[in-house]
Design an enzyme around this catalytic site. Structure first.
Site, PDB file in Angstrom:
ATOM      1  N   ASP A 261      44.237-101.112 -25.334  1.00  0.00           N
ATOM      2  CA  ASP A 261      44.348-102.547 -25.552  1.00  0.00           C
ATOM      3  C   ASP A 261      43.826-103.329 -24.354  1.00  0.00           C
ATOM      4  O   ASP A 261      44.293-103.125 -23.226  1.00  0.00           O
ATOM      5  CB  ASP A 261      45.807-102.927 -25.797  1.00  0.00           C
ATOM      6  CG  ASP A 261      45.957-104.395 -26.127  1.00  0.00           C
ATOM      7  OD1 ASP A 261      45.565-104.780 -27.241  1.00  0.00           O
ATOM      8  OD2 ASP A 261      46.436-105.160 -25.258  1.00  0.00           O
ATOM      9  N   ASP A 392      30.429 -91.962  -8.563  1.00  0.00           N
ATOM     10  CA  ASP A 392      31.273 -90.818  -8.874  1.00  0.00           C
ATOM     11  C   ASP A 392      30.652 -89.578  -8.234  1.00  0.00           C
ATOM     12  O   ASP A 392      29.519 -89.608  -7.753  1.00  0.00           O
ATOM     13  CB  ASP A 392      31.432 -90.657 -10.387  1.00  0.00           C
ATOM     14  CG  ASP A 392      32.798 -90.111 -10.763  1.00  0.00           C
ATOM     15  OD1 ASP A 392      33.348 -89.312  -9.985  1.00  0.00           O
ATOM     16  OD2 ASP A 392      33.317 -90.457 -11.837  1.00  0.00           O
TER      17      ASP A 392
END
Length: 778
Positions: A261, A392
């Protein structure tokens, strides 16, 4: 008073009025300077300067107080001064971020560690000694950002940190190491909480479990606790939170997120970063309790096509078939970059490995850290982010095969390693995760000089240096990076922190089914005889579970051999209930299982048999055939593949733990009409429709101690968690949902008519309706 006495007294008064305002004390391997109205300094070898009666460290040993050494000046002023003094070789070192470092170093894993050329057990080294590799990258490569994984103990971590800082203090400009960590406060089911007892570190639910509390204040408190523990371990940067909007239910990293959400993700992101970064009582929020938060992964790794993860070539594409790219930015732009606290925004950002397919208007499809559109146009220019951007891990290395866990150079496979570094720098990134070697960075600098000139190259590198140094100045590392090992041992895992973590675990558990109110099953009941009423414990049957052998992290190794065992310690259960050896003698059954555990979405055997290698990721227990999958993948194409369609339609896969479903069904039959309570540990939105009819009550957990489960089952604590994601009705709705769209599956509807939708959960009175559901429920 005679003249001699008067002169001595006058000298003392003059010294008090005009002498130094500081005192020095000896610590364990370093010295501390305490000064009235000034910063506490910790040092091992740097000369000390006295200016205006205050003490300062002469880190570059030039006999003068440089602006970067002056703790009275703003952090930005100091960072700019130091960056201007550094050579390109030193800046290149700042732009490195080490590979994974365990303390003591291991000869196995991501990189072998040695001590004097020998493994740790052979060397006779102390656990807090530096490895050969650490000495090399700190000394020769000028690296100052170290990723710490496991540590033997808080005391060992503190002593290792002190050794690292003493070494870096003695080098060049005396730049301290900025040690960091991935999340390290998650618990194990077998851990036991004892009121008033400490531990190695406070234990909390997974981020998905934190999301299930729907309580940003609790998440902020987690950040406050964890930051204090991190600093006691010598860690000043957290490679967290992971705020990817998890809209793809099959993604293996779903459990590291705050769910699907956008609003909940945003609120949790803001609370987490505020908790980690804020030191109360300081004018700008930064201080000795602050930990830089590196939020990840920009612009979201959540919408991986088919759920395949981008650590591997076969999962390198993030797709947006629903056109909801902006939803995935919200947790960054309105959460982590818009804090309630005085630090204002997250100190650092990590882009994900993925190619955000079709997002760059130019049509360029490259990994996010290589994309100038993703990093400069969007992150830096449109959203005004001026903090550190770090790749990353391992994105500039080569990739050997589609299924191999090595380099992740998605979209730039044809470039050399140095050229990849150059493209990343041009895109606007500051730091290279997992690179201990300054060589490729220096080559990239020469390419920048070739194309843009020396002045522009120096300015570009210096801009990154300022951003990187700011995170060390603001957290006080230049003043005192040293630790008291005894104080660290007292701080990490202290009782009040353990208590806070355990209470969070209890709040994270979601009760999704409670047919005929079989829970709570009180641990005590009363039996009445002719002459008395006796209190006795209820009897519980806990069946053994089959533990299948499964691949380890990222499929690099196999786990423990397959075996049968009890999922919970008998002695722990007997604190709540009487242990029943057979279903016949039990009052109820407690069945503890794992969610359906599937593969990664790629199968080398399929490729060897003439297929394309791509297979479904199943979220159900029984064998699954992908009848409703896409005919053609949204994205595709790779130098190692002679096709672009990565579809897996019509293929069948099985899960490792189908026996978990059989266990529930078998227990239901054995118990007859007596209650069956099922506890399912979940990491993503799995299909539980096969299991639901056979359970009277179901608790969904997100990485908690078994003790927390027993507290809930016994009625000692009432459940209050809410689902931070939908639990789908079946695999068809999983296939038909769009990877980038939240809340677009049909939720399971159970026998009581309850839809297992986002923000659904039960307490003893039924469906929870409160301020949390009013704010977040759709």
């Amino acid at each position: 008073m005679n003249r001699k006495t008067y002169s001595a007294l006058f000298a003392l008064l003059l010294l008090a009025a005009c002498g130094p305002k500081w005192q020095e004390t000896e610590a364990d391997g370093f010295k501390l300077i305490h000064q009235k109205g000034g910063e506490t300094l910790g040092y091992a070898s740097a000369p000390i300067l006295t200016v205006d009666r205050y003490a300062f460290k002469d880190l570059n040993r030039n006999g003068a107080l440089d602006p970067y050494e002056d703790w009275r000046l703003p952090a930005e002023t100091r960072a700019k001064d130091l960056a201007a003094q550094l050579s390109i070789e030193e800046i290149a070192g700042l732009m490195l971020y080490s590979g994974h470092q365990s303390v003591p170093g291991s000869a196995y894993g991501f990189g072998g560690a040695t001590y004097g050329g020998k493994t740790y057990p052979e060397s006779g080294a102390k656990p807090y000694d530096l490895t050969d590799q650490q000495r090399q990258f700190l000394t020769e490569d000028n690296l100052r950002a170290v990723l710490v994984t496991s540590v033997e103990s808080p005391e060992v971590a503190a002593r290792w940190n002190n050794n690292v800082q003493a070494l870096t203090e003695s080098l060049g400009h005396g730049i301290p190491a900025n040690n960091s960590s991935d999340p390290r406060n998650e618990t194990a089911a077998t851990a036991e909480f004892n009121m008033g007892a400490g531990g190695k570190i406070s234990l909390w639910p997974t981020p998905l479990g934190l999301a299930a509390t729907f309580d940003p204040a609790l998440v902020k408190r987690f950040g406050e606790v964890a930051s204090e523990e991190y600093r006691a371990l010598g860690i000043a940067t957290a490679l967290s939170p992971q705020i990817d909007l998890a809209t793809e239910p099959r993604w293996s990293r779903f459990n590291g997120t705050f769910g699907e959400d956008p609003d909940l993700d945003t609120d949790m992101a803001r609370a987490y970063v505020d908790g980690f970064q804020t030191t109360p009582g300081t004018k700008d929020g930064w201080g000795l309790n602050s930990v830089n938060a590196m939020v990840k992964h920009w612009p979201s790794g959540g919408p991986e096509e088919g759920g395949r993860d981008a650590h591997f070539n076969y999962g390198k594409y993030a797709v947006y078939p629903g056109g909801r790219f902006e939803d995935h930015l919200k947790a960054f732009t309105e959460g982590a970059f818009r804090l309630d606290g005085d630090t204002q925004k997250a100190a650092a950002v990590m882009p994900y490995y993925t190619i955000s397919y079709g997002i760059d208007p130019s049509g360029d499809n490259v990994g996010n850290s290589y994309s100038k559109y993703i990093i400069t146009t969007l992150l830096r220019e449109k959203y005004g982010y001026d903090g550190v951007v770090c790749t990353d891990w391992g994105i500039t290395k080569d990739n050997a095969a589609v299924e191999s866990f090595d380099g992740k150079c998605w979209g730039v496979e044809g470039l050399t390693e140095a050229e990849r570094h150059y493209e990343v720098i041009k895109a606007g990134v500051d730091q290279f995760g997992g690179n201990n070697d300054k060589g490729p960075v220096l080559k990239a600098y020469q390419m920048y000089v070739r194309d843009f000139g020396e002045e522009a190259a120096r300015a570009r590198f210096e801009a990154s240096a300022v951003r990187l140094l700011l995170n060390s100045f603001r957290t006080g590392l230049f003043e005192n990076p040293y630790l008291d090992p005894a104080a660290s041992a007292e701080t990490v895992g202290k009782p009040e922190f353990m208590q806070a973590g355990y209470e969070a675990q209890l709040k994270s558990v979601v009760m999704v089914k409670n047919h005929d109110n079989v829970l709570p099953h009180w641990s005590d009941r009363y039996e009445t005889t002719e002459n008395d009423c006796n209190r006795v414990k209820a009897k519980v049957f806990v069946p053994q579970r089959y533990y299948p052998q499964m691949p380890g992290m990222f499929g690099l190794s196999m786990g423990a051999p397959s075996h049968w065992d009890y999922p919970v310690d008998k002695a722990l259960v007997e604190k709540y209930f009487e242990w029943a050896e057979t279903p016949e003698e039990a009052d109820f059954a407690l069945v503890m299982v794992q969610e359906p555990q599937a593969g990664s979405g790629y199968d080398v055997n399929d490729r060897k048999k003439g297929g394309n290698g791509y297979v479904p990721i199943s979220l159900q227990y029984r064998p699954y055939k992908a009848v409703h999958a896409r005919d053609a993948s949204v994205a595709g194409g790779d130098p190692k593949e002679d096709f672009t369609n990565r579809t897996y339609k019509g293929k069948t896969v099985t899960t490792y733990n189908e026996e978990d479903l059989d266990l529930v069904i078998r227990t239901r039959k054995q118990m007859g009409g007596k209650p069956v309570v099922v506890v399912v540990n979940v990491t993503r939105p799995v299909v539980l429709s096969e299991l639901e009819p056979y359970a009277d009550a179901i608790l969904v957990t997100f990485g908690v101690q078994n003790q927390a489960v027993l507290d809930l089952v016994s009625g000692a604590v009432e459940p209050s968690g809410l689902l931070p994601m939908q639990l789908p009705a079946d695999m068809r709705t999983v296939e038909e949902q769009r990877e980038d769209v939240p809340h677009d599956m049909r939720p399971l509807v159970d026998a009581d008519g309850h839809a297992w939708d986002f923000a659904y959960g039960l307490d003893w009175n039924g469906v929870i309706e409160d301020a949390r559901t009013a704010r977040y429920r759709r």
